[in-house]
Scaffold this motif. Structure first.
Motif, mmCIF file in Angstrom:
data_model
loop_
_atom_site.group_PDB
_atom_site.id
_atom_site.type_symbol
_atom_site.label_atom_id
_atom_site.label_comp_id
_atom_site.label_asym_id
_atom_site.label_seq_id
_atom_site.Cartn_x
_atom_site.Cartn_y
_atom_site.Cartn_z
ATOM 1 N N TYR A 252 39.725 23.645 3.648
ATOM 2 C CA TYR A 252 39.237 24.928 3.152
ATOM 3 C C TYR A 252 38.847 24.801 1.688
ATOM 4 C CZ TYR A 252 43.877 25.602 1.018
ATOM 5 O OH TYR A 252 45.019 25.450 0.287
ATOM 6 N N LEU A 253 38.167 25.809 1.201
ATOM 7 C CA LEU A 253 37.723 25.853 -0.183
ATOM 8 C C LEU A 253 38.601 26.842 -0.937
ATOM 9 C CD1 LEU A 253 35.509 25.049 -2.269
ATOM 10 C CD2 LEU A 253 34.197 27.011 -1.457
ATOM 11 N N SER A 254 39.084 26.452 -2.116
ATOM 12 C CA SER A 254 39.917 27.335 -2.920
ATOM 13 C C SER A 254 39.418 27.343 -4.362
ATOM 14 C CB SER A 254 41.381 26.885 -2.893
ATOM 15 O OG SER A 254 42.165 27.698 -3.738
ATOM 16 N N TYR A 255 39.468 28.534 -4.963
ATOM 17 C CA TYR A 255 39.059 28.684 -6.356
ATOM 18 C C TYR A 255 40.285 28.725 -7.253
ATOM 19 C CZ TYR A 255 34.180 29.553 -5.197
ATOM 20 O OH TYR A 255 32.889 29.427 -4.762
ATOM 21 N N ALA A 256 41.126 27.721 -7.187
ATOM 22 C CA ALA A 256 42.294 27.647 -8.055
ATOM 23 C C ALA A 256 41.842 27.403 -9.489
ATOM 24 C CB ALA A 256 43.223 26.534 -7.596
ATOM 25 N N GLY A 257 42.252 28.287 -10.409
ATOM 26 C CA GLY A 257 41.832 28.148 -11.792
ATOM 27 C C GLY A 257 40.347 28.291 -11.974
ATOM 28 N N ARG A 261 37.575 23.839 -5.277
ATOM 29 C CA ARG A 261 38.025 22.545 -4.781
ATOM 30 C C ARG A 261 38.201 22.607 -3.277
ATOM 31 N NH1 ARG A 261 42.960 20.990 -8.969
ATOM 32 N NH2 ARG A 261 41.664 20.341 -10.731
ATOM 33 N N VAL A 262 37.998 21.468 -2.636
ATOM 34 C CA VAL A 262 38.228 21.352 -1.197
ATOM 35 C C VAL A 262 39.644 20.815 -0.992
ATOM 36 C CG1 VAL A 262 37.509 20.230 0.941
ATOM 37 C CG2 VAL A 262 35.791 20.980 -0.719
ATOM 38 N N TYR A 263 40.414 21.508 -0.162
ATOM 39 C CA TYR A 263 41.807 21.147 0.099
ATOM 40 C C TYR A 263 41.988 20.763 1.562
ATOM 41 C CZ TYR A 263 43.328 23.122 -4.380
ATOM 42 O OH TYR A 263 43.519 23.386 -5.719
ATOM 43 N N LEU A 264 43.004 19.927 1.792
ATOM 44 C CA LEU A 264 43.514 19.658 3.131
ATOM 45 C C LEU A 264 44.931 20.208 3.208
ATOM 46 C CD1 LEU A 264 42.455 15.944 3.842
ATOM 47 C CD2 LEU A 264 41.429 18.012 4.788
ATOM 48 N N LEU A 265 45.220 20.939 4.300
ATOM 49 C CA LEU A 265 46.548 21.509 4.488
ATOM 50 C C LEU A 265 47.102 21.039 5.822
ATOM 51 C CD1 LEU A 265 48.847 23.522 3.774
ATOM 52 C CD2 LEU A 265 47.504 25.280 4.955
#
Length: 469
Positions: A252-257, A261-265
């Motif tokens: 998924y895509l996250s707008y942390a800060g 960024r693309v994350y794997l969970l």
């Protein structure tokens, strides 16, 4: 629907019974006068090949408009009040699953003439024919002395007066809903000849709060909307979650800060990792069919192009190189081609290219703009969102662009995702007004069976898992 004589073939017996996600499955075949013969299979064999070769009763789902098959599903039997309560709940979930498919019409319990008292005894088929039941599901649930839940069921062809299949499951009592989904899949598969899709999950973006300050969290639930739980805490915006073919990972895509960024969970461990830090904006990550790569859109130098990353080496390869906006990539199920959206021709349209980026060509030529292409798991269709005359439409077309069909339209429909058998689409629909928000809906390939999907909050960006393992 077809009715013919039943032909049973010998099934291969697996030498051992194994556990899958806390559920142990056994297959039982009944021969009256000859006693009960129990055959133990792995769960994989149970799903893929342990059933008789051909049913006496079968639904033909190749037609555009299917007349739902009347099916009777009495509450499962039980020795105690708790057993009967669980049995009633299991039967209700099975009935609800089959009803939502649009292929079955569960009959009201008030119409039943026979009261099933023993699942090991043939039903009085004449009583079920009177109420026009063509198929009958009977079962029993029992809390064993060791605390395990034992569930058994049988599917009957009422007119041929034969058992079509029967399984037995052992699991923990809190897993009863999962058992109901597995039984629903077994009934669906036996009567349609195609893989079921009820033992699956949906990952989506849960939205809460005022429209101009929405908190967006990653959430997951069963395909019928039950057992929802949050996967992220809402501290940063999340977008476009997608399942790995392994079921266990989500990208998924996250707008942390404020940095996309693309994350794997990992769903089992809860471990989260950043795929990589990319300069500029990142959009729409999606797994390859083998789960070893992700394809996504990266914005570099003012342009947005399609890139592929090998998750083992973390090496990134650029697949398109244009001054246009290329985004929304989706692999074909064989991994050989990629569908994507691009405005390289002057308007937003769907293109298909080889997996290495070669031979990119436009396939959408209807009126309006096309977006969010998603390849069917069957490989025969590509779903899309279309904007035409201020309306958002969800439709499908063949991979060569022919056979376009619109399944549903509305004020704002978007983000179709396929069931693992390629027969149903889920999407989100935005309502008008300041108090409104997105909600999830499903529609089958006929376009006639459109249903809301219940969620505890507003919901968008759904993604359907493969069948659980």
């Amino acid at each position: 629907m077809r009715s013919a004589g039943t032909r049973h073939t010998a099934s291969q017996v697996h030498p051992q019974t194994r556990r899958f996600s806390g559920i142990r499955a056994q297959v039982r075949r009944v021969k009256f006068g000859a006693g009960l013969r129990a055959l133990a299979f792995t769960f994989a064999a149970l799903v893929l090949g342990a059933l008789p070769a051909r049913a006496a009763l079968q639904i033909d789902i190749t037609q555009g408009n299917v007349d739902p098959l009347p099916i009777a599903i009495p509450g499962f039997l039980g020795a105690s009040d708790e057993d009967r309560r669980l049995g009633s709940d299991i039967a209700s979930v099975i009935a609800a699953n089959l009803d939502r498919s649009g292929l079955f019409r569960p009959l009201p319990k008030s119409s039943f003439i026979e009261k099933i008292s023993d699942v090991n005894v043939q039903p009085r088929f004449g009583d079920w024919r009177i109420i026009n039941a063509q198929a009958l599901v009977t079962g029993r649930s029992t809390i064993e002395s060791d605390g395990r839940l034992k569930v058994e069921f049988r599917l009957w062809d009422v007119y041929a007066e034969q058992q079509m299949t029967g399984f037995q499951f052992f699991t923990t009592p809190d897993n009863w809903r999962r058992v109901a989904h597995i039984i629903s899949d077994a009934v669906y598969e036996r009567l349609t000849g195609e893989e079921g899709y009820f033992d699956t999950r949906i990952v989506y973006v849960s939205e809460s709060g005022p429209k101009n300050r929405r908190v967006k969290r990653l959430a997951i639930m069963d395909q019928d909307g039950h057992n929802p739980r949050m996967l992220t805490n809402g501290s940063s915006i999340v977008l476009t979650p997608r399942f790995s073919p392994s079921n266990q990972e989500i990208t998924y895509l996250s707008y942390a800060g404020n940095n996309p960024r693309v994350y794997l969970l990992d769903l089992e461990t809860g471990q989260q990792e950043v795929v990589g830090d990319f300069p500029g904006m990142t959009f729409s990550p999606r797994f390859s069919p083998d789960g070893q790569k992700i394809v996504m859109s990266l914005q570099r130098g003012g342009n947005s192009n399609i890139y592929e990353m090998d998750l083992r080496t973390r090496v990134t390869q650029r697949l398109t190189n244009t001054a246009a906006i290329d985004t929304g990539p989706s692999y074909a199920p064989d991994g050989d081609r990629i569908a994507f959206e691009s405005d390289r021709g002057g308007s937003q349209q769907i293109y298909v290219m080889n997996a290495d980026g070669s031979n990119a060509h436009r396939i959408s030529f209807g009126d309006g703009r096309y977006a969010t292409p998603v390849w069917s798991p069957r490989g025969d269709l590509i779903a899309f969102t279309k904007l035409h005359k201020g309306r958002f439409l969800i439709g499908v077309m063949r991979p060569d662009g022919t056979g376009e069909r619109i399944l549903t339209e509305g004020f704002h429909n978007e983000a179709p995702t396929w069931s693992p058998n390629g027969r149903v689409l889920m999407f989100f629909r935005e309502s008008r007004g300041e108090q409104g928000g997105p909600s999830l809906w499903s529609v089958d390939l006929t376009g006639y069976n459109e249903r809301p999907v219940s969620t505890p909050t507003f919901a968008s960006d759904p993604a359907w898992s493969p069948r659980l393992r």
